[in-house]
Design a protein around this motif. Structure first.
Motif, PDB file in Angstrom:
ATOM      1  N   ILE A  94       0.812  -1.216   0.000  1.00  0.00           N
ATOM      2  CA  ILE A  94       0.000   0.000   0.000  1.00  0.00           C
ATOM      3  C   ILE A  94       0.846   1.267   0.000  1.00  0.00           C
ATOM      4  N   GLU A  95       1.874   1.327   0.849  1.00  0.00           N
ATOM      5  CA  GLU A  95       2.630   2.566   1.016  1.00  0.00           C
ATOM      6  C   GLU A  95       3.750   2.737  -0.013  1.00  0.00           C
ATOM      7  N   LEU A  96       4.524   1.690  -0.258  1.00  0.00           N
ATOM      8  CA  LEU A  96       5.661   1.836  -1.170  1.00  0.00           C
ATOM      9  C   LEU A  96       5.249   2.275  -2.575  1.00  0.00           C
ATOM     10  N   PRO A  97       4.150   1.750  -3.152  1.00  0.00           N
ATOM     11  CA  PRO A  97       3.748   2.246  -4.479  1.00  0.00           C
ATOM     12  C   PRO A  97       3.447   3.747  -4.487  1.00  0.00           C
ATOM     13  N   LYS A  98       2.860   4.258  -3.406  1.00  0.00           N
ATOM     14  CA  LYS A  98       2.588   5.699  -3.314  1.00  0.00           C
ATOM     15  C   LYS A  98       3.892   6.485  -3.266  1.00  0.00           C
ATOM     16  N   LEU A  99       4.839   5.992  -2.475  1.00  0.00           N
ATOM     17  CA  LEU A  99       6.121   6.690  -2.342  1.00  0.00           C
ATOM     18  C   LEU A  99       6.891   6.675  -3.654  1.00  0.00           C
ATOM     19  N   LYS A 100       6.844   5.555  -4.364  1.00  0.00           N
ATOM     20  CA  LYS A 100       7.556   5.477  -5.639  1.00  0.00           C
ATOM     21  C   LYS A 100       6.920   6.424  -6.657  1.00  0.00           C
ATOM     22  N   LYS A 101       5.608   6.499  -6.671  1.00  0.00           N
ATOM     23  CA  LYS A 101       4.914   7.404  -7.593  1.00  0.00           C
ATOM     24  C   LYS A 101       5.351   8.847  -7.333  1.00  0.00           C
ATOM     25  N   GLU A 102       5.418   9.229  -6.062  1.00  0.00           N
ATOM     26  CA  GLU A 102       5.840  10.587  -5.725  1.00  0.00           C
ATOM     27  C   GLU A 102       7.280  10.834  -6.158  1.00  0.00           C
ATOM     28  N   ALA A 103       8.167   9.854  -5.905  1.00  0.00           N
ATOM     29  CA  ALA A 103       9.579  10.005  -6.292  1.00  0.00           C
ATOM     30  C   ALA A 103       9.723  10.127  -7.803  1.00  0.00           C
ATOM     31  N   ASP A 104       8.991   9.306  -8.545  1.00  0.00           N
ATOM     32  CA  ASP A 104       9.051   9.365 -10.014  1.00  0.00           C
ATOM     33  C   ASP A 104       8.541  10.705 -10.536  1.00  0.00           C
ATOM     34  N   GLU A 105       7.426  11.156  -9.980  1.00  0.00           N
ATOM     35  CA  GLU A 105       6.829  12.402 -10.454  1.00  0.00           C
ATOM     36  C   GLU A 105       7.734  13.605 -10.208  1.00  0.00           C
ATOM     37  N   GLN A 106       8.517  13.541  -9.124  1.00  0.00           N
ATOM     38  CA  GLN A 106       9.397  14.651  -8.784  1.00  0.00           C
ATOM     39  C   GLN A 106      10.800  14.496  -9.372  1.00  0.00           C
ATOM     40  N   GLY A 107      11.017  13.391 -10.073  1.00  0.00           N
ATOM     41  CA  GLY A 107      12.309  13.194 -10.709  1.00  0.00           C
ATOM     42  C   GLY A 107      13.403  12.676  -9.798  1.00  0.00           C
TER      43      GLY A 107
ATOM     44  N   LEU B  21      15.879   7.451  -5.751  1.00  0.00           N
ATOM     45  CA  LEU B  21      15.048   7.067  -4.614  1.00  0.00           C
ATOM     46  C   LEU B  21      13.967   6.095  -5.069  1.00  0.00           C
ATOM     47  N   ALA B  22      13.408   6.317  -6.257  1.00  0.00           N
ATOM     48  CA  ALA B  22      12.412   5.390  -6.792  1.00  0.00           C
ATOM     49  C   ALA B  22      13.018   3.998  -6.948  1.00  0.00           C
ATOM     50  N   ASP B  23      14.266   3.950  -7.422  1.00  0.00           N
ATOM     51  CA  ASP B  23      14.958   2.662  -7.559  1.00  0.00           C
ATOM     52  C   ASP B  23      15.200   2.036  -6.188  1.00  0.00           C
ATOM     53  N   ALA B  24      15.563   2.864  -5.206  1.00  0.00           N
ATOM     54  CA  ALA B  24      15.783   2.357  -3.844  1.00  0.00           C
ATOM     55  C   ALA B  24      14.506   1.760  -3.270  1.00  0.00           C
ATOM     56  N   ILE B  25      13.361   2.359  -3.605  1.00  0.00           N
ATOM     57  CA  ILE B  25      12.080   1.828  -3.136  1.00  0.00           C
ATOM     58  C   ILE B  25      11.853   0.425  -3.698  1.00  0.00           C
ATOM     59  N   ASP B  26      12.204   0.218  -4.958  1.00  0.00           N
ATOM     60  CA  ASP B  26      12.110  -1.128  -5.539  1.00  0.00           C
ATOM     61  C   ASP B  26      12.999  -2.100  -4.781  1.00  0.00           C
ATOM     62  N   GLN B  27      14.186  -1.644  -4.406  1.00  0.00           N
ATOM     63  CA  GLN B  27      15.113  -2.511  -3.681  1.00  0.00           C
ATOM     64  C   GLN B  27      14.584  -2.853  -2.289  1.00  0.00           C
ATOM     65  N   LEU B  28      13.999  -1.872  -1.618  1.00  0.00           N
ATOM     66  CA  LEU B  28      13.435  -2.144  -0.294  1.00  0.00           C
ATOM     67  C   LEU B  28      12.219  -3.059  -0.399  1.00  0.00           C
ATOM     68  N   SER B  29      11.539  -3.005  -1.527  1.00  0.00           N
ATOM     69  CA  SER B  29      10.448  -3.941  -1.756  1.00  0.00           C
ATOM     70  C   SER B  29      10.976  -5.373  -1.817  1.00  0.00           C
ATOM     71  N   ASN B  30      12.214  -5.525  -2.290  1.00  0.00           N
ATOM     72  CA  ASN B  30      12.838  -6.851  -2.274  1.00  0.00           C
ATOM     73  C   ASN B  30      13.010  -7.367  -0.851  1.00  0.00           C
ATOM     74  N   PHE B  31      13.337  -6.462   0.077  1.00  0.00           N
ATOM     75  CA  PHE B  31      13.415  -6.870   1.483  1.00  0.00           C
ATOM     76  C   PHE B  31      12.060  -7.373   1.964  1.00  0.00           C
ATOM     77  N   CYS B  32      11.003  -6.695   1.541  1.00  0.00           N
ATOM     78  CA  CYS B  32       9.662  -7.125   1.930  1.00  0.00           C
ATOM     79  C   CYS B  32       9.362  -8.536   1.424  1.00  0.00           C
ATOM     80  N   VAL B  33       9.921  -8.885   0.261  1.00  0.00           N
ATOM     81  CA  VAL B  33       9.758 -10.244  -0.262  1.00  0.00           C
ATOM     82  C   VAL B  33      10.268 -11.264   0.752  1.00  0.00           C
ATOM     83  N   LEU B  34      11.386 -10.947   1.389  1.00  0.00           N
ATOM     84  CA  LEU B  34      11.972 -11.867   2.370  1.00  0.00           C
ATOM     85  C   LEU B  34      11.110 -11.951   3.631  1.00  0.00           C
TER      86      LEU B  34
END
Length: 206
Positions: A63-76, A80-93
């Motif tokens: 719920i939260e990470l997709p919102k944060l990534k959208k904000e990071a992408d929109e602001q350029g 940080l958007a890439d880091a959010i994807d990486q932290l999502s990998n931690f969530c996989v674990l």
């Protein structure tokens, strides 16, 4: 456009790992130390609270990470958007750990956790009860009838503590990749935070 994301956004992203790490730091000693091997009632209560805290991490991923990534992408702020994807990998674990438990075991634990931390419970007496669990790589929320909910909460063999010990022991297997990742994060939390602030690349392999 700022080259670095605002600290507000960095802190929201960092929270996904830092809060998870805080729970492990608070409760891990009691779960693993041989000093508490005979204190199984205490370990069961702590283990229940800790396991249910992992649900917050999975809710953040969905719920939260997709919102944060959208904000990071929109602001350029693409690093940080890439880091959010990486932290999502931690969530996989984290999800891998939760999936050693069945849907019913997770519902049972969450009911018991609520009894441990709340002095007044109304939701468990409703005709339809909201539950959450992690299964098939998804954080799920369901509404189930009163009868089914209480059947799940009643349906276990043996004493309460023997049942809880069996459930919790499955999540404490050090072979689970979650524990390997947590060991690394506990040593590198300050470095991770600095990378997020500076817009540097991080990598979390899954």
């Amino acid at each position: 456009m700022n080259s670095k994301p605002p600290i507000r956004l960095v802190n929201r992203v960092y929270e996904v790992v830092s809060s998870n790490n805080t729970c492990v730091s608070n409760w891990g000693f009691y779960l693993f130390s041989h000093e508490f091997d005979k204190e199984f009632e205490l370990r069961n209560k702590i283990g229940t609270i800790w396991i249910c805290s992992l649900m917050d991490t999975m809710e953040a991923q969905q719920i939260e990470l997709p919102k944060l990534k959208k904000e990071a992408d929109e602001q350029g702020w693409f690093m940080l958007a890439d880091a959010i994807d990486q932290l999502s990998n931690f969530c996989v674990l984290v999800g891998e750990l939760l999936e050693v438990l069945s849907r019913e075991e997770q519902i049972y634990l969450y009911d018991y956790r609520n009894q441990l931390v709340h002095a007044f419970l109304t939701s468990r007496h409703k005709d339809i009860i909201s539950v959450k669990f992690f299964a098939k790589k998804r954080f799920e929320k369901e509404k189930i009838p009163y009868e089914e909910y209480h059947r799940i909460c009643r349906e276990h063999t043996g004493t309460l503590d023997s049942y809880l010990s069996t459930i919790i022991a499955k999540t404490l297997d050090r072979k689970l990749r979650y524990w390997q990742a947590v060991g690394v994060f506990q040593k590198e939390m300050s470095s991770l935070y600095q990378c997020l602030q500076d817009g540097k690349r991080i990598r979390i392999q899954v």
